[in-house]
Design an enzyme around this catalytic site. Sequence first.
Site, PDB file in Angstrom:
ATOM      1  N   ASN A 240       0.791  -1.237   0.000  1.00  0.00           N
ATOM      2  CA  ASN A 240       0.000   0.000   0.000  1.00  0.00           C
ATOM      3  C   ASN A 240       0.820   1.282   0.000  1.00  0.00           C
ATOM      4  O   ASN A 240       0.321   2.321  -0.412  1.00  0.00           O
ATOM      5  CB  ASN A 240      -1.019  -0.010   1.157  1.00  0.00           C
ATOM      6  CG  ASN A 240      -0.353   0.018   2.508  1.00  0.00           C
ATOM      7  OD1 ASN A 240       0.779  -0.412   2.664  1.00  0.00           O
ATOM      8  ND2 ASN A 240      -1.062   0.522   3.506  1.00  0.00           N
TER       9      ASN A 240
ATOM     10  N   PRO B 224       9.507  -6.681  -1.610  1.00  0.00           N
ATOM     11  CA  PRO B 224       8.219  -5.994  -1.619  1.00  0.00           C
ATOM     12  C   PRO B 224       7.070  -6.974  -1.830  1.00  0.00           C
ATOM     13  O   PRO B 224       7.284  -8.156  -2.117  1.00  0.00           O
ATOM     14  CB  PRO B 224       8.319  -5.055  -2.828  1.00  0.00           C
ATOM     15  CG  PRO B 224       9.669  -5.271  -3.432  1.00  0.00           C
ATOM     16  CD  PRO B 224      10.233  -6.528  -2.863  1.00  0.00           C
TER      17      PRO B 224
ATOM     18  N   GLU C 209       5.743  -3.714  12.107  1.00  0.00           N
ATOM     19  CA  GLU C 209       4.823  -2.571  11.943  1.00  0.00           C
ATOM     20  C   GLU C 209       3.556  -3.131  11.313  1.00  0.00           C
ATOM     21  O   GLU C 209       3.533  -3.449  10.125  1.00  0.00           O
ATOM     22  CB  GLU C 209       5.454  -1.506  11.026  1.00  0.00           C
ATOM     23  CG  GLU C 209       6.776  -0.947  11.523  1.00  0.00           C
ATOM     24  CD  GLU C 209       6.639  -0.064  12.754  1.00  0.00           C
ATOM     25  OE1 GLU C 209       5.508   0.368  13.056  1.00  0.00           O
ATOM     26  OE2 GLU C 209       7.654   0.186  13.417  1.00  0.00           O
ATOM     27  N   LEU C 210       2.474  -3.236  12.119  1.00  0.00           N
ATOM     28  CA  LEU C 210       1.318  -4.023  11.671  1.00  0.00           C
ATOM     29  C   LEU C 210       0.061  -3.163  11.523  1.00  0.00           C
ATOM     30  O   LEU C 210       0.128  -1.950  11.496  1.00  0.00           O
ATOM     31  CB  LEU C 210       1.120  -5.185  12.648  1.00  0.00           C
ATOM     32  CG  LEU C 210       2.414  -5.944  12.993  1.00  0.00           C
ATOM     33  CD1 LEU C 210       2.124  -7.094  13.934  1.00  0.00           C
ATOM     34  CD2 LEU C 210       3.128  -6.414  11.748  1.00  0.00           C
TER      35      LEU C 210
ATOM     36  N   CYS D 141      -2.552   1.737   7.027  1.00  0.00           N
ATOM     37  CA  CYS D 141      -2.521   1.193   8.389  1.00  0.00           C
ATOM     38  C   CYS D 141      -3.088   2.174   9.396  1.00  0.00           C
ATOM     39  O   CYS D 141      -3.824   1.802  10.302  1.00  0.00           O
ATOM     40  CB  CYS D 141      -1.092   0.826   8.767  1.00  0.00           C
ATOM     41  SG  CYS D 141       0.065   2.200   8.651  1.00  0.00           S
TER      42      CYS D 141
ATOM     43  N   GLU E  80      -9.964  -4.385  11.506  1.00  0.00           N
ATOM     44  CA  GLU E  80      -9.412  -3.405  10.568  1.00  0.00           C
ATOM     45  C   GLU E  80     -10.092  -3.624   9.218  1.00  0.00           C
ATOM     46  O   GLU E  80      -9.936  -4.690   8.621  1.00  0.00           O
ATOM     47  CB  GLU E  80      -7.892  -3.630  10.431  1.00  0.00           C
ATOM     48  CG  GLU E  80      -7.263  -2.690   9.429  1.00  0.00           C
ATOM     49  CD  GLU E  80      -5.776  -2.963   9.157  1.00  0.00           C
ATOM     50  OE1 GLU E  80      -5.355  -4.129   9.124  1.00  0.00           O
ATOM     51  OE2 GLU E  80      -5.051  -1.976   8.951  1.00  0.00           O
TER      52      GLU E  80
HETATM   53  P1  NAD Z   1       0.598  -8.780   4.082  1.00  0.00           P
HETATM   54  O1  NAD Z   1       0.768  -9.111   5.501  1.00  0.00           O
HETATM   55  O2  NAD Z   1      -0.316  -9.620   3.251  1.00  0.00           O
HETATM   56  O3  NAD Z   1       2.011  -8.811   3.316  1.00  0.00           O
HETATM   57  C1  NAD Z   1       3.118  -8.072   3.789  1.00  0.00           C
HETATM   58  C2  NAD Z   1       4.393  -8.652   3.175  1.00  0.00           C
HETATM   59  O4  NAD Z   1       4.659  -9.938   3.749  1.00  0.00           O
HETATM   60  C3  NAD Z   1       4.347  -8.859   1.666  1.00  0.00           C
HETATM   61  O5  NAD Z   1       5.597  -8.489   1.114  1.00  0.00           O
HETATM   62  C4  NAD Z   1       4.147 -10.365   1.553  1.00  0.00           C
HETATM   63  O6  NAD Z   1       4.580 -10.888   0.318  1.00  0.00           O
HETATM   64  C5  NAD Z   1       5.006 -10.844   2.706  1.00  0.00           C
HETATM   65  N1  NAD Z   1       4.752 -12.212   3.180  1.00  0.00           N
HETATM   66  C6  NAD Z   1       3.643 -12.967   3.054  1.00  0.00           C
HETATM   67  N2  NAD Z   1       3.823 -14.158   3.659  1.00  0.00           N
HETATM   68  C7  NAD Z   1       5.079 -14.159   4.188  1.00  0.00           C
HETATM   69  C8  NAD Z   1       5.847 -15.097   4.924  1.00  0.00           C
HETATM   70  N3  NAD Z   1       5.363 -16.302   5.254  1.00  0.00           N
HETATM   71  N4  NAD Z   1       7.088 -14.750   5.319  1.00  0.00           N
HETATM   72  C9  NAD Z   1       7.592 -13.539   5.010  1.00  0.00           C
HETATM   73  N5  NAD Z   1       6.917 -12.610   4.294  1.00  0.00           N
HETATM   74  C10 NAD Z   1       5.673 -12.918   3.885  1.00  0.00           C
HETATM   75  O7  NAD Z   1       0.156  -7.249   4.043  1.00  0.00           O
HETATM   76  P2  NAD Z   1      -0.443  -6.374   2.848  1.00  0.00           P
HETATM   77  O8  NAD Z   1      -1.793  -6.884   2.462  1.00  0.00           O
HETATM   78  O9  NAD Z   1       0.573  -6.214   1.758  1.00  0.00           O
HETATM   79  O10 NAD Z   1      -0.590  -4.993   3.634  1.00  0.00           O
HETATM   80  C11 NAD Z   1      -1.699  -4.686   4.418  1.00  0.00           C
HETATM   81  C12 NAD Z   1      -1.433  -4.748   5.907  1.00  0.00           C
HETATM   82  O11 NAD Z   1      -0.266  -4.036   6.251  1.00  0.00           O
HETATM   83  C13 NAD Z   1      -2.549  -4.077   6.697  1.00  0.00           C
HETATM   84  O12 NAD Z   1      -2.869  -4.835   7.841  1.00  0.00           O
HETATM   85  C14 NAD Z   1      -1.941  -2.741   7.101  1.00  0.00           C
HETATM   86  O13 NAD Z   1      -2.533  -2.147   8.231  1.00  0.00           O
HETATM   87  C15 NAD Z   1      -0.526  -3.132   7.332  1.00  0.00           C
HETATM   88  N6  NAD Z   1       0.359  -1.962   7.255  1.00  0.00           N
HETATM   89  C16 NAD Z   1       0.986  -1.520   8.399  1.00  0.00           C
HETATM   90  C17 NAD Z   1       1.791  -0.374   8.352  1.00  0.00           C
HETATM   91  C18 NAD Z   1       2.496   0.166   9.589  1.00  0.00           C
HETATM   92  O14 NAD Z   1       3.404   0.988   9.455  1.00  0.00           O
HETATM   93  N7  NAD Z   1       2.133  -0.247  10.796  1.00  0.00           N
HETATM   94  C19 NAD Z   1       1.959   0.295   7.140  1.00  0.00           C
HETATM   95  C20 NAD Z   1       1.299  -0.190   6.009  1.00  0.00           C
HETATM   96  C21 NAD Z   1       0.515  -1.322   6.080  1.00  0.00           C
END
Ligand code: NAD
Length: 482
Positions: free
Chosen positions: A134, A158, A230-231, A265, A367
């Site tokens: 995002n 990424p 950072e979730l 997020c 969320e």
């Molecule tokens: P996601 O958790 O689906 O993916 C995040 C990353 O993890 C991607 O690069 C993905 O390919 C990777 N991934 C997936 N499985 C993995 C594994 N087993 N091991 C290692 N890496 C793996 O998240 P998304 O859908 O891309 O993003 C949305 C989420 O991110 C929302 O919950 C949002 O709130 C959160 N977010 C948090 C922040 C923050 O700063 N706190 C910022 C932006 C987004």
Amino acid sequence: MSERITRYNPARVYELVGTVPAADPARVDAVVRAADAAQRDWARVEVADRVAALRAAADAVEPHLPILAELLARESGKVLADCRGELGFALTFLRWVAEHAPRVLADTALDDAAGRLLLRRRPYGVVAAITPWNAPIILSFLKIAPALAAGNTVVVKPSPLAPLAIDRTVRLLASALPAAVLQVLHGDAAAGAALVGHALVGKVAFTGGTATARVTAAAASAQTTPTVLELGGNDPVLLLDDADLSPEPMRRLVMASFATSGQVCMAAKRLYVPESRHDEFVAAYRAAAAEVLCLGDPLAAGVSMGPVVTAEAAARITGLVEDAVARGGRALPVGRVDPGADLRAGHFVTPTLVTGVPEDAPLVAQEQFGPTVPVLSYRDEAGLIARANAGELGLGASVWSADEERAFAVARRLEAGFVFVNTHNRTGMSLRAPFGGVKRSGYGREYGEEGIAEYAQTCVVHAPAAFRAGGAGAAANAYPAS
Ligand code: NAD
């Protein structure tokens, strides 16, 4: 031939935006080994020279911003102005780190009656940066800049949902740095797991969803590799009874929920308004949304909200609204549609305000990460704070009041890593203010001096006074007195 990750435009699903190669485990291993081999030389470079290289890396990206912004808009569905903003802000952040890192990372030397003490800020080694789709540029820079400044090397992985602009950006940055100091590889869970679980990775910096974080942190902990997480968040907005509901703050509040189609997020995700001002608020909010919220193609002028990222996301968000309505809620569409938009061509979701929804509805309790937001009314402040603090997430929150002291007093009672006052989301951020969650929204911080220190560990050299030349000595197994 290696597999490729393909990305279509979420606003025009028939339009191929580009592809990147997917890394298999052998490729992940080769990239990490190269990063590890480069790390010791990079750590030996003086911090002043490392940050000079970072500045040169920023300069290498700058001329390409317009093309990178368009690519990011086409692959992610984020509006072009936001993509330009994100890229520009990422360079601003990188230069901020270059300015502040030498001070934050400097050795501290003490030589006094207690002895001689040297505190050194040493790198972890190879940092694995796992980022979501995002905000792929800034969320990668938040890891790359401080990690490199501290003498780590970095491998970025990424999200496959927006790999193209960050791939090019990382390659441009890397062109100004020594070989293998900064690399990027692509893939989803398999590549991410291979990277995070690699024995030569010294620290994992992860931004993404809570469910993925659990798997990622478990893989890292199998190697006792430290993590920064950072979730997600479910940010409450607390409008106190003296909050200003005039058009200007209301426009800000609308965009705090609907920028990036709500897929942020720290978006404003639950709106708490005094019961006595509920109807006044809904009317003011809808009027402001009609002005600033325009749904359409992310590349079209004047559009402020594009599609959501995938068909699955669109179905999930629509389902949340339908469920809220089935529980007695009322869905009110907000904003307007750009006359030139073809909403059937992409994953468009009508932005919606939902009133009268019970607190236990998934739209409120989880969320939503999409363009819909519930309005919840309250009677008293004590109940309000308990409701705002409910749930396992604690990323952001905001308090809106004409009285700043009162807003700060309420803010101190909120379980959130970052409380905004009279604003919410990116308008409330600051380069100097550490950002991160409490509770299940993660741990560790980005931005600010803490966000730099996160990538260095303090190592000590100590000569106790008692055992230095001329010291009075002490028992062979003495505890220190100071
Ligand atoms: P996601 O958790 O689906 O993916 C995040 C990353 O993890 C991607 O690069 C993905 O390919 C990777 N991934 C997936 N499985 C993995 C594994 N087993 N091991 C290692 N890496 C793996 O998240 P998304 O859908 O891309 O993003 C949305 C989420 O991110 C929302 O919950 C949002 O709130 C959160 N977010 C948090 C922040 C923050 O700063 N706190 C910022 C932006 C987004």
